[in-house]
Design an enzyme around this catalytic site. Structure first.
Site, short mmCIF file in Angstrom:
data_model
loop_
_atom_site.label_atom_id
_atom_site.label_comp_id
_atom_site.label_asym_id
_atom_site.label_seq_id
_atom_site.Cartn_x
_atom_site.Cartn_y
_atom_site.Cartn_z
N CYS A 8 35.33 41.94 31.53
CA CYS A 8 34.40 40.81 31.64
C CYS A 8 32.95 41.28 31.43
CB CYS A 8 34.53 40.17 33.02
SG CYS A 8 33.25 38.94 33.33
N LYS A 65 44.77 34.40 40.17
CA LYS A 65 43.85 34.90 41.20
C LYS A 65 44.53 35.04 42.57
CE LYS A 65 39.86 32.99 38.86
NZ LYS A 65 38.95 31.85 38.70
N VAL A 75 34.28 36.14 38.97
CA VAL A 75 33.70 37.48 38.97
C VAL A 75 32.52 37.45 38.01
CG1 VAL A 75 35.89 38.63 39.47
CG2 VAL A 75 35.10 38.49 37.09
N GLU A 80 27.11 34.94 40.32
CA GLU A 80 26.20 34.65 39.19
C GLU A 80 25.57 35.99 38.78
OE1 GLU A 80 25.89 31.93 37.48
OE2 GLU A 80 26.80 30.50 38.84
N SER A 81 25.97 36.48 37.62
CA SER A 81 25.61 37.86 37.25
C SER A 81 24.10 38.13 37.31
CB SER A 81 26.17 38.21 35.87
OG SER A 81 25.61 37.37 34.87
#
Lengths: 248, 248
Positions: free
Chosen positions: B30, B57, B70, B85-86
């Site tokens: 990801c 999941k 993720v 939230e990256s």
């Protein structure tokens, strides 16, 4: 917020003099631009507002902002580069004016991150179904009303859990102001859903109390428009007329 | 980055002990999760990685993160609430670990805002056409390849204007790391565009130099996967198999 006219194609860039004030490029009815007005007003920062006609953008505006978007903020001494993206601009103001009394984020980075996550969630959970209800050409998409309510549930529960009047505590903070513009406009849904539409007073009790308090906030007052006025612009927009100066 | 298996439905939450380390919930392929790996690795922060099978999941994962997404970051002492939230997580790490030598944003709030604007622009200008090229079921949508190139032009020009090896100066900074995961995967476009696809060496000269330098960066090395390995996963994803453990 001034009541100046929206500058359009064929206009000349406004001459503002070197008074050291920030310049905010805005549109009177734009909720994203309102976010930045709210932050500047909450921190009592003096600034000029220049309204932009978004259907007929002034040619010179693309020199200020390559994307032609509002809000955009011009900082004295950094002419010809504006800052844009409402959340980035709001964070910039918070960081660039730390000497101002009003602190809009929690000091604890973990709590600050939680507020920023909620601002992001508001996008997908509330703003997205809100626009789908208001602007779908084929009637209201199935599920959108339920989704909108479920989105607001997150914010009702959050306010209950915090046990404070505002998300920011005893005063509105960044999260309050970032979600406010759509809460100010929530009764616009009557446009799509009929006059009897209202937020359930039981289910959204805390949020409705919060909305009443927010309406009285000094910063909110400076950019506040009634549902009637928001509706006038929405009608003008839906008719294709896009009369940005409808209140001037 | 470890090579642990991805935990799926029916698994039990990993027992990690109270060693005070951060816990990052991730998925090996990801790009959004990779952003957080990059920041933690750039700042030499010790952390555990827990890989999550995103197609199946684990039931317990929703207690950690209500959205089941993720990346998500768990901070010791704040169990049962993860940050997600990256970009928010990356900013959190930067703010919560200011004592670490490596500073990833410019100190000047104006320059920091400019970097954050470019991170946002990368989303729309590069990531969006990238996925449309790679995942459209009906062949490549008209205009997507041109749009992708025009998006990269922005970043080529920016690097040229800055006159530095990295966007962050003489070392990679936040902007470098936030856009890196898709730049690592750019040759995956061969999957859609054919083996002869390559980035134009003239047009993207600076970006290609940057890419070569980035590949050698210590933090990048820790999560780096070859195009061959990214392709294996893409094939597995396109076939519906979604084999997250394809490299284990």
């Amino acid at each position: 917020m001034s009541n100046g006219k929206h500058l359009a194609k064929g206009s000349t860039p406004p001459v503002l003099g070197n008074d050291g004030k920030l310049r905010l490029y805005s549109m009177r009815f734009c909720p994203y631009a309102q976010r930045v007005h709210l932050i500047l007003d909450a921190k009592n920062i003096a600034y000029h507002t220049i309204y932009i006609n978004l259907s007929e953008k002034p040619e010179w505006y693309f020199d200020k902002n390559p994307l032609g978007k509002v809000p955009a903020l011009e900082v004295p001494g950094k002419e010809n580069i504006t800052l844009y993206e409402s959340l980035v601009v709001a964070d910039y103001i918070e960081e660039a004016f730390p000497d101002k009394q009003r602190k809009l984020y929690p000091s604890d980075p973990f709590k600050k991150a939680q507020d920023r996550i909620l601002i992001e969630r508001f996008n997908g959970a509330v703003i997205s179904p809100y626009y789908r209800i208001l602007f779908s050409s084929d009637g209201i998409p199935p599920g959108a009303i339920t989704e909108f309510g479920t989105g607001l549930d997150i914010f009702e529960t959050e306010l209950k859990n915090r046990g404070t009047s505002y998300y920011g505590g005893d005063k509105p903070g960044m999260l309050d102001y970032m979600i406010w513009p759509w809460c100010e406009r929530v009764d616009l849904l009557k446009f799509a859903l009929g006059d009897k539409y209202e937020l359930d007073k039981q289910r959204f009790g805390k949020l409705l109390q919060w909305r009443d308090l927010m309406e009285k906030d000094d910063a909110v007052q400076k950019s506040f428009l009634s549902t009637e006025n928001h509706t006038k612009f929405l009608q003008s927009r839906k008719s294709g007329e896009n009369n940005y100066d409808i209140l001037s």
